[in-house]
Structure formats: structure tokens, C-alpha cells
Design an enzyme around this catalytic site. Sequence first.
Site, mmCIF file in Angstrom:
data_model
loop_
_atom_site.group_PDB
_atom_site.id
_atom_site.type_symbol
_atom_site.label_atom_id
_atom_site.label_comp_id
_atom_site.label_asym_id
_atom_site.label_seq_id
_atom_site.Cartn_x
_atom_site.Cartn_y
_atom_site.Cartn_z
ATOM 1 N N GLY A 1 -8.270 -2.721 -11.950
ATOM 2 C CA GLY A 1 -8.993 -2.195 -13.103
ATOM 3 C C GLY A 1 -10.011 -3.136 -13.705
ATOM 4 O O GLY A 1 -10.312 -3.041 -14.892
ATOM 5 N N GLY B 1 -8.109 1.322 -10.449
ATOM 6 C CA GLY B 1 -9.061 1.364 -11.561
ATOM 7 C C GLY B 1 -8.420 1.278 -12.936
ATOM 8 O O GLY B 1 -7.335 0.728 -13.106
ATOM 9 N N THR C 1 -12.315 -0.806 -7.149
ATOM 10 C CA THR C 1 -12.808 0.434 -7.759
ATOM 11 C C THR C 1 -14.056 0.184 -8.608
ATOM 12 O O THR C 1 -15.003 0.976 -8.582
ATOM 13 C CB THR C 1 -11.700 1.069 -8.619
ATOM 14 O OG1 THR C 1 -10.550 1.233 -7.788
ATOM 15 C CG2 THR C 1 -12.106 2.420 -9.170
ATOM 16 N N LYS D 1 0.721 -9.671 -1.079
ATOM 17 C CA LYS D 1 0.143 -8.768 -2.084
ATOM 18 C C LYS D 1 1.200 -7.754 -2.507
ATOM 19 O O LYS D 1 1.789 -7.075 -1.668
ATOM 20 C CB LYS D 1 -1.077 -8.049 -1.500
ATOM 21 C CG LYS D 1 -1.735 -7.114 -2.499
ATOM 22 C CD LYS D 1 -3.098 -6.680 -1.995
ATOM 23 C CE LYS D 1 -3.730 -5.670 -2.915
ATOM 24 N NZ LYS D 1 -5.039 -5.231 -2.425
ATOM 25 N N THR E 1 -2.543 -6.793 -8.432
ATOM 26 C CA THR E 1 -1.637 -5.942 -7.695
ATOM 27 C C THR E 1 -2.391 -4.929 -6.823
ATOM 28 O O THR E 1 -3.589 -4.763 -6.961
ATOM 29 C CB THR E 1 -0.776 -5.096 -8.675
ATOM 30 O OG1 THR E 1 -1.639 -4.165 -9.356
ATOM 31 C CG2 THR E 1 0.004 -5.909 -9.638
ATOM 32 N N ASN E 2 -1.602 -4.236 -6.036
ATOM 33 C CA ASN E 2 -2.118 -3.088 -5.278
ATOM 34 C C ASN E 2 -2.168 -1.868 -6.224
ATOM 35 O O ASN E 2 -1.976 -2.027 -7.423
ATOM 36 C CB ASN E 2 -1.204 -2.824 -4.071
ATOM 37 C CG ASN E 2 -1.970 -2.284 -2.893
ATOM 38 O OD1 ASN E 2 -2.743 -1.338 -3.037
ATOM 39 N ND2 ASN E 2 -1.780 -2.866 -1.729
ATOM 40 N N SER F 1 0.845 -1.198 0.000
ATOM 41 C CA SER F 1 0.000 0.000 0.000
ATOM 42 C C SER F 1 0.879 1.246 0.000
ATOM 43 O O SER F 1 1.797 1.352 0.814
ATOM 44 C CB SER F 1 -0.898 0.010 1.228
ATOM 45 O OG SER F 1 -1.508 1.284 1.317
#
Length: 225
Positions: free
Chosen positions: A166, A137, A188, A79, A107-108, A44
Site C-alpha cells: 500500500g 494496495g 500496486t 517473504k 508483506t505479500n 502468495s
Amino acid sequence: MRFPLGINLGKSKVTPLESAAEDYLGSFRLLQNCGNYFVVNVSSPNTPGLRSLQDADQLDRILGLLQQENAGQKPLLVKIAPDLDEGAIADILALCQTHHLAGIIATNTTVQRDRLHTQRLATTGKLLTEEAGGISGAPLRQRSTEIIRLIYQKTSGTLPIIGVGGIFTAEDAWEKITAGASLVQVYTGWFYEGPWMVRRILDGLAQKLEAHGLSHIERAIGQNT
Ligand SMILES: Cc1cc2nc3c(=O)[nH]c(=O)nc-3n(C[C@H](O)[C@H](O)[C@H](O)COP(=O)(O)O)c2cc1C
């Protein structure tokens, strides 16, 4: 119906990086019995320094402590960020093997700003390159798929990959699955499309299977690598 519950562990902001492994261990001890699988989030961009824990030595220590405590009870995954280079990804894949991880989440969010149409925010007047935080996104979709494909190729499909980044449509989910993802996640897309998005994606995937003459989604994994 029972759904598996995944728990994503991130280091607390106030814990210094040197004590990160103990912080993850503390959270894992508290939650161990609540989740069906656990994810080590070292990617993150919103917690200062967190992404440096993707460095092999640091991650080795975190995964070592967690797996010692876990004693093979719960599947553990890591992650990763989409901004890692190939060498760093290879190091993490080696650790996944050493520590018997159940999989990897790719992925992050990304800290890259180059795929954005908007360069300056109307509300602040600031350039997006000056804003903190990760991008999720649509601008992330392609990069995250590339990482999934790379992982699938490097591991010859032996490490389960959860693909995220995304996904809004069945086409997007299909792209991730055929690049090597065994499962997909959305974040998202859920905001923009709402819960019916899941139904649309599932219906679309069923049509894709039929169009490709495949009997099961498992057969689509890694078909485009
Ligand atoms: C507002 C927001 C909060 C997020 N919080 C977390 C988090 O706490 N832990 C984590 O691993 N990923 C977090 N993510 C990343 C998402 O889980 C996901 O990996 C990423 O947004 C890419 O997927 P998407 O394009 O479907 O959003 C967050 C993303 C957003 C937009």
C-alpha cells in the site's frame, strides 16, 4: 550504473507440496548466478497451498536446502503474508536466525476482505468474499505496517525488513520506514501512479528528513515503534 537484481522464488503450481523444497532448490540452482539476492516466496495466495509452506517445519526444510546449496554466497530473504498470527511470525523469525537469512519481506497480499469499501463487484455481481486471490494496495497498507512494527520489535531491529504493502506516497513510505523497514518496495502504487511516483516519494522523503532534522534515512528506521 549497476542495480542489484532480486529474484523471487515461488513453487510451481504443478509441484505437489511434499516436493516444494526440491522445487525451490531447482529454481535456485538455475538462477543462482543471475541474482544479487533471493527471496523465498511462501506467501502468495494465488498458488494453491503455497501459504502452508510458512508452517515452521516446511519452511525449515526449504531454507535448510537452499542455504546448503547457497553456501553463504547470496543474501537469502523470506517473504511473508500479512494474515499470519503473532505465534507464526515468531516461528518464522526464529528460522530466519537459524538459517542466517539476510532479511524478511513484509508483506505479500492479504486474503482478508474486511477493510474494503467495495463489498460486491459490479461487473460480476459477486461478493468480494466469494472471489479468489489476494488484495494489494491501500486496504493492505495498515496491516502490513503493523507486521513490520511487530517484526522490528521482536528482533530489536536486528533483522533487515523490506516493507511493502500500500505504498503510494512519501507519507506511506515514511510510515513503513519509521515502523522498522530498511528498504521499501512498491507494486500496486506503480500501476496507479506510474514511474514518477518514485521521484515524488524520494523528494517527499528528503523533505521528511529535513523536517525531522535527520541527516540520513537510516536514522528514521524504527523511530515509530
Ligand atoms: C498482480 C500481482 C502479482 C503479484 N505477484 C507476486 C509474485 O509473483 N510474488 C510475490 O512475492 N508477490 C507478488 N505480488 C505481491 C506484491 O509483490 C506485493 O507484496 C503486494 O502486492 C503488496 O504491495 P502493494 O500494495 O504495493 O501492491 C503480486 C501482487 C500483485 C498485485
